[in-house]
Motif scaffolding. Structure first.
Motif, short mmCIF file in Angstrom:
data_model
loop_
_atom_site.label_atom_id
_atom_site.label_comp_id
_atom_site.label_asym_id
_atom_site.label_seq_id
_atom_site.Cartn_x
_atom_site.Cartn_y
_atom_site.Cartn_z
N THR A 3 0.86 -1.17 0.00
CA THR A 3 0.00 0.00 0.00
C THR A 3 0.90 1.23 0.00
OG1 THR A 3 -1.64 -1.17 1.32
CG2 THR A 3 -1.80 1.22 1.25
N ILE A 4 0.60 2.17 -0.89
CA ILE A 4 1.41 3.40 -0.97
C ILE A 4 0.57 4.57 -0.48
CG2 ILE A 4 2.68 4.94 -2.48
CD1 ILE A 4 3.08 2.57 -4.37
N SER A 5 1.14 5.32 0.46
CA SER A 5 0.49 6.52 0.97
C SER A 5 1.38 7.72 0.66
CB SER A 5 0.30 6.43 2.49
OG SER A 5 -0.46 5.32 2.83
N PHE A 6 0.76 8.77 0.16
CA PHE A 6 1.49 10.01 -0.12
C PHE A 6 1.08 11.06 0.91
CE2 PHE A 6 1.23 7.86 -4.23
CZ PHE A 6 2.57 7.83 -4.56
N LEU A 7 2.07 11.67 1.52
CA LEU A 7 1.83 12.70 2.52
C LEU A 7 2.42 14.01 2.03
CD1 LEU A 7 2.92 10.58 5.60
CD2 LEU A 7 0.62 10.84 4.69
N GLY A 8 1.70 15.06 2.22
CA GLY A 8 2.19 16.36 1.79
C GLY A 8 1.14 17.04 0.95
N PRO A 9 1.47 18.14 0.39
CA PRO A 9 2.80 18.73 0.42
C PRO A 9 3.08 19.46 1.73
CG PRO A 9 1.33 20.15 -0.81
CD PRO A 9 0.53 18.93 -0.41
N TYR A 10 4.33 19.37 2.16
CA TYR A 10 4.81 20.16 3.28
C TYR A 10 5.51 21.37 2.68
CZ TYR A 10 3.95 15.91 5.92
OH TYR A 10 3.37 14.80 6.50
N LEU A 11 4.97 22.56 2.91
CA LEU A 11 5.53 23.78 2.35
C LEU A 11 6.49 24.39 3.37
CD1 LEU A 11 2.18 25.16 0.91
CD2 LEU A 11 3.93 23.84 -0.27
N LEU A 12 7.76 24.47 2.99
CA LEU A 12 8.81 24.92 3.90
C LEU A 12 9.35 26.27 3.46
CD1 LEU A 12 10.69 21.51 4.00
CD2 LEU A 12 8.98 22.32 5.62
N THR A 44 10.12 7.38 1.31
CA THR A 44 10.87 8.17 0.33
C THR A 44 10.41 9.61 0.45
OG1 THR A 44 10.93 6.30 -1.19
CG2 THR A 44 11.41 8.46 -2.11
N ALA A 45 11.36 10.53 0.37
CA ALA A 45 11.03 11.96 0.39
C ALA A 45 11.58 12.61 -0.87
CB ALA A 45 11.64 12.62 1.62
N THR A 46 10.78 13.49 -1.47
CA THR A 46 11.23 14.26 -2.63
C THR A 46 11.02 15.73 -2.34
OG1 THR A 46 9.07 14.05 -3.70
CG2 THR A 46 10.74 12.45 -4.31
N ALA A 47 11.99 16.54 -2.74
CA ALA A 47 11.94 17.98 -2.50
C ALA A 47 11.89 18.71 -3.84
CB ALA A 47 13.17 18.42 -1.71
N ALA A 66 16.47 15.80 -1.53
CA ALA A 66 16.10 15.27 -0.23
C ALA A 66 16.94 14.02 -0.05
CB ALA A 66 14.62 14.94 -0.19
N GLN A 67 17.88 14.07 0.85
CA GLN A 67 18.80 12.94 1.03
C GLN A 67 18.92 12.61 2.50
OE1 GLN A 67 22.29 14.47 -0.83
NE2 GLN A 67 22.83 15.78 0.87
N VAL A 100 17.67 29.20 -2.54
CA VAL A 100 16.29 28.73 -2.52
C VAL A 100 15.64 29.17 -1.22
CG1 VAL A 100 14.82 26.68 -2.45
CG2 VAL A 100 16.77 26.75 -3.99
N ARG A 101 14.46 29.79 -1.35
CA ARG A 101 13.72 30.17 -0.14
C ARG A 101 12.62 29.17 0.18
NH1 ARG A 101 10.61 35.69 1.76
NH2 ARG A 101 9.78 34.72 3.64
N TYR A 102 11.87 28.74 -0.83
CA TYR A 102 10.73 27.85 -0.60
C TYR A 102 11.01 26.45 -1.14
CZ TYR A 102 8.40 32.29 0.20
OH TYR A 102 8.08 33.52 0.66
N VAL A 103 10.64 25.44 -0.35
CA VAL A 103 10.78 24.04 -0.76
C VAL A 103 9.46 23.35 -0.47
CG1 VAL A 103 11.98 21.86 -0.36
CG2 VAL A 103 13.25 24.00 -0.31
N THR A 104 9.00 22.55 -1.42
CA THR A 104 7.83 21.70 -1.22
C THR A 104 8.34 20.27 -1.04
OG1 THR A 104 6.52 23.12 -2.65
CG2 THR A 104 5.65 20.93 -2.19
N LEU A 105 7.95 19.64 0.06
CA LEU A 105 8.41 18.29 0.38
C LEU A 105 7.22 17.33 0.31
CD1 LEU A 105 10.88 16.63 1.50
CD2 LEU A 105 9.86 16.98 3.75
N TRP A 106 7.42 16.21 -0.39
CA TRP A 106 6.44 15.14 -0.46
C TRP A 106 7.05 13.89 0.16
CZ3 TRP A 106 1.45 15.36 -2.20
CH2 TRP A 106 1.07 16.51 -2.89
#
Length: 112
Positions: A3-12, A44-47, A66-67, A100-106
């Motif tokens: 099962t895959i769940s996606f969380l976000g977007p987290y706006l940073l 897994t996280a992607t930025a 995102a590492q 970079v000022r803004y990052v969206t993280l998933w």
């Protein structure tokens, strides 16, 4: 079956997390996301950097990785009961040319 769940977007906003220098070229910032419910699987996280680049810079020169993503299992004890929560740690690194000022993280969780 997985099962895959996606969380976000987290706006940073890197300005509020780091300071006025935001996330300069080559700069890195470790953040935490969560807590998550216990699960058995992978994360897994992607930025994605914001598109606000200085004049003269194309969006293709902006990149954030995102590492060093890992989950920390935190035990909580209440009397005889022990329960766990998970917190995701992610290091964001600016590998592009402009600051970079803004990052969206998933975040994606793959549960088996």
């Amino acid at each position: 079956m997985a099962t895959i769940s996606f969380l976000g977007p987290y706006l940073l906003d890197m300005k509020s997390l780091i300071g006025p220098q935001c996330l300069p070229t080559g700069g890195a910032k470790t953040i935490t996301v969560g807590p998550f419910e216990p699960f058995d699987g992978t994360v897994t996280a992607t930025a994605h950097p914001g598109t606000e680049a200085p004049e003269g810079y194309g969006h293709n020169r902006t990149a954030v990785w995102a590492q060093e993503t890992y989950l920390q299992k935190i035990p909580h004890v209440q009397g005889d009961l022990i329960f766990f929560e998970y917190v995701l740690w992610v290091t964001l690194t600016n590998v592009g040319e402009p600051t970079v000022r803004y990052v969206t993280l998933w975040v994606s969780l793959v549960k088996v």
